[in-house]
Design a protein around this motif. Structure first.
Motif, PDB file in Angstrom:
ATOM      1  N   ARG A  40      27.335  59.277  30.096  1.00  0.00           N
ATOM      2  CA  ARG A  40      28.427  58.793  30.410  1.00  0.00           C
ATOM      3  C   ARG A  40      27.567  56.873  30.065  1.00  0.00           C
ATOM      4  O   ARG A  40      29.107  56.428  30.527  1.00  0.00           O
ATOM      5  N   HIS A  41      26.629  56.914  30.577  1.00  0.00           N
ATOM      6  CA  HIS A  41      26.452  55.375  31.077  1.00  0.00           C
ATOM      7  C   HIS A  41      26.289  54.619  29.879  1.00  0.00           C
ATOM      8  O   HIS A  41      26.093  53.642  29.568  1.00  0.00           O
ATOM      9  N   SER A  42      26.379  55.750  28.324  1.00  0.00           N
ATOM     10  CA  SER A  42      26.607  54.752  27.025  1.00  0.00           C
ATOM     11  C   SER A  42      27.435  53.583  26.785  1.00  0.00           C
ATOM     12  O   SER A  42      28.820  54.610  27.170  1.00  0.00           O
ATOM     13  N   PRO A  43      27.402  52.784  26.337  1.00  0.00           N
ATOM     14  CA  PRO A  43      28.574  51.225  26.425  1.00  0.00           C
ATOM     15  C   PRO A  43      29.180  51.799  25.486  1.00  0.00           C
ATOM     16  O   PRO A  43      29.984  51.391  24.463  1.00  0.00           O
ATOM     17  N   LEU A  44      28.395  52.937  24.141  1.00  0.00           N
ATOM     18  CA  LEU A  44      29.919  53.234  22.949  1.00  0.00           C
ATOM     19  C   LEU A  44      30.720  54.213  23.291  1.00  0.00           C
ATOM     20  O   LEU A  44      31.532  55.220  22.446  1.00  0.00           O
ATOM     21  N   LEU A  45      29.697  55.117  23.980  1.00  0.00           N
ATOM     22  CA  LEU A  45      30.602  57.090  24.088  1.00  0.00           C
ATOM     23  C   LEU A  45      32.400  56.615  24.335  1.00  0.00           C
ATOM     24  O   LEU A  45      32.705  57.060  22.952  1.00  0.00           O
ATOM     25  N   PRO A  46      32.716  55.721  25.053  1.00  0.00           N
ATOM     26  CA  PRO A  46      34.460  55.293  25.132  1.00  0.00           C
ATOM     27  C   PRO A  46      34.912  55.044  24.280  1.00  0.00           C
ATOM     28  O   PRO A  46      35.626  55.393  23.494  1.00  0.00           O
ATOM     29  N   TYR A  47      33.888  54.751  22.935  1.00  0.00           N
ATOM     30  CA  TYR A  47      34.787  54.195  21.304  1.00  0.00           C
ATOM     31  C   TYR A  47      34.549  55.144  20.556  1.00  0.00           C
ATOM     32  O   TYR A  47      34.948  54.499  19.354  1.00  0.00           O
ATOM     33  N   VAL A  48      33.767  55.885  20.481  1.00  0.00           N
ATOM     34  CA  VAL A  48      33.241  56.833  19.610  1.00  0.00           C
ATOM     35  C   VAL A  48      33.700  58.304  19.973  1.00  0.00           C
ATOM     36  O   VAL A  48      33.855  58.655  21.225  1.00  0.00           O
TER      37      VAL A  48
END
Length: 398
Positions: free
Chosen positions: A349-357
């Motif tokens: 959940r800390h990933s900056p990519l996760l919200p956009y993939v």
């Protein structure tokens, strides 16, 4: 050089700084003022990881040994999603009662010669001190008096949460997600002693009002929550501190951390969302960094060095905290995945990519990244850059 230090705030940051400075030079004159009576504290247990123990051991082995000896530990994480459960093995984590941690730090500080004055809260920086440390938390009185200089900014979060305790002792870091007619509500639980655990409950604003939690008293709220989380509590009660109430987390930042001989420490300087479990660790690391700077540099320069180093070191944690809070605020995006996949993305959940993939695609890419070194390098490269970009946006004047 002998210095006179007055620390306002007897939490982990203030006590740790005081004992570290006294250990560096017994000639230093150090006093800690704490507004509350000795032995009283808010909260239940706090979490930390092996890295903090290692760093603390390098500064004061006796304190590190005492903290570890009074902590509980776990290596697993477990998620209960509706009627399903998944368990993962992970890194070693630790929990310790906040009251126990403060008692250990206070005893060590006293043994080294620090003066501790409880039920004492100077409204103004005490006269005659070479250094005044504002370690009095998010509501810091010393910082508030100079709020315009420090450029204090509070950003409210979205989800209501309630900090509770329970006599159920969790053997793993436990997540529990329960669906209601008004949406999902969830809890984070972790042990911190042989007979108690912390249990933080959170939900969306819509679920909060739909369940009537905005209109019920403490006893009624606890009864409802015990029913909703009966599967993980195993009949144990939830317990609230006197005066405990629902709130929304507020992220605090400051444009600068020092003004003359006054410097901010711990939650007086910055806060990070509780879902990454780093607040106490970051406060103690602030203390270690400020102690280092004061040993190596004269006072005016030391405060600038401390602020520069800690701002840089905090960027990854601040980014992780923002993305972690966002993950929970967007829980419906992930909650209907198979539990093992949802739990894997909870860990990401800390990933900056996760919200956009798309979540399923991200899960597959993350599995592939574990096997392909170029993808691992890309993720390591992207993380700090995303953190700096996010920091620049949030710190930009409005």
């Amino acid at each position: 050089m002998r210095v006179k230090v007055v620390c306002v705030g007897g939490g982990p940051a203030g006590l740790c700084l005081a004992l570290l400075l006294k250990r560096q030079d017994p000639a230093h004159d150090i006093t800690v003022h704490e507004r509350d009576p000795e032995g009283s504290t808010y909260g239940w247990g706090v979490t930390y990881w092996r890295g903090l123990l290692d760093r603390l051991h390098a500064y004061d082995p006796e304190t590190a040994r005492a903290v570890e000896a009074h902590s509980v530990r776990w290596t697993d994480g477990i998620a209960h999603v509706g009627g399903l459960t998944t368990r993962h093995h992970g890194d070693e984590g630790f929990g310790i009662g906040r009251h126990r941690l403060l008692a250990l730090l206070a005893a060590r500080a006293r043994a080294l010669g620090v003066r501790l004055e409880y039920e004492s809260a100077p409204a103004r920086p005490p006269a005659g001190a070479d250094l005044v440390v504002a370690a009095d938390g998010i509501h810091s009185a010393l910082r508030t008096r100079r709020a315009e200089h420090f450029g204090t900014r509070l950003t409210p979060g979205r989800n209501p949460y309630l900090w509770l305790g329970t006599t159920k002792v969790f053997d793993a870091f436990t997540f529990a997600f329960t669906e209601t007619a008004h949406g999902w509500i969830w809890a984070y639980g972790y042990g911190y002693s042989g007979d108690h655990s912390t249990c933080v409950v959170e939900c969306s604003p819509e679920t909060f009002t739909g369940l009537g939690l905005d209109r019920t008293g403490t006893a009624e709220s606890l009864a409802l929550l015990e029913k909703l989380f009966a599967r993980v509590l195993d009949g144990h009660p939830l317990v609230a501190r006197p005066g405990a109430s629902w709130g929304t987390f507020r992220t605090l930042t400051n444009r600068t951390w020092h003004d003359g001989n006054v410097v901010l420490l711990g939650d007086a300087a910055h806060t990070t969302h509780y879902s990454i479990g780093a607040g106490t660790t970051l406060a103690l690391e602030d203390a270690m960094c400020l102690a280092d700077a004061l040993r190596a540099h004269p006072l005016p320069e030391a405060l600038a060095v401390y602020e520069r180093r800690r701002r840089t070191a905090l960027l990854p944690a601040q980014s992780a905290a923002r993305y972690s809070a966002r993950w929970y605020e967007n829980l419906p995006r992930y909650i209907h995945l198979p539990p093992h996949r949802m739990f894997a993305l909870l860990g990401q959940r800390h990933s900056p990519l996760l919200p956009y993939v798309p979540p399923q695609l991200y899960y597959g890419l993350d599995k592939a990244a574990g096997r392909l070194e170029p993808l691992r390098r890309f993720k390591r490269w992207l993380g700090p850059r995303a953190a700096r970009a996010l920091h620049a946006r949030t710190e930009r004047p409005r």
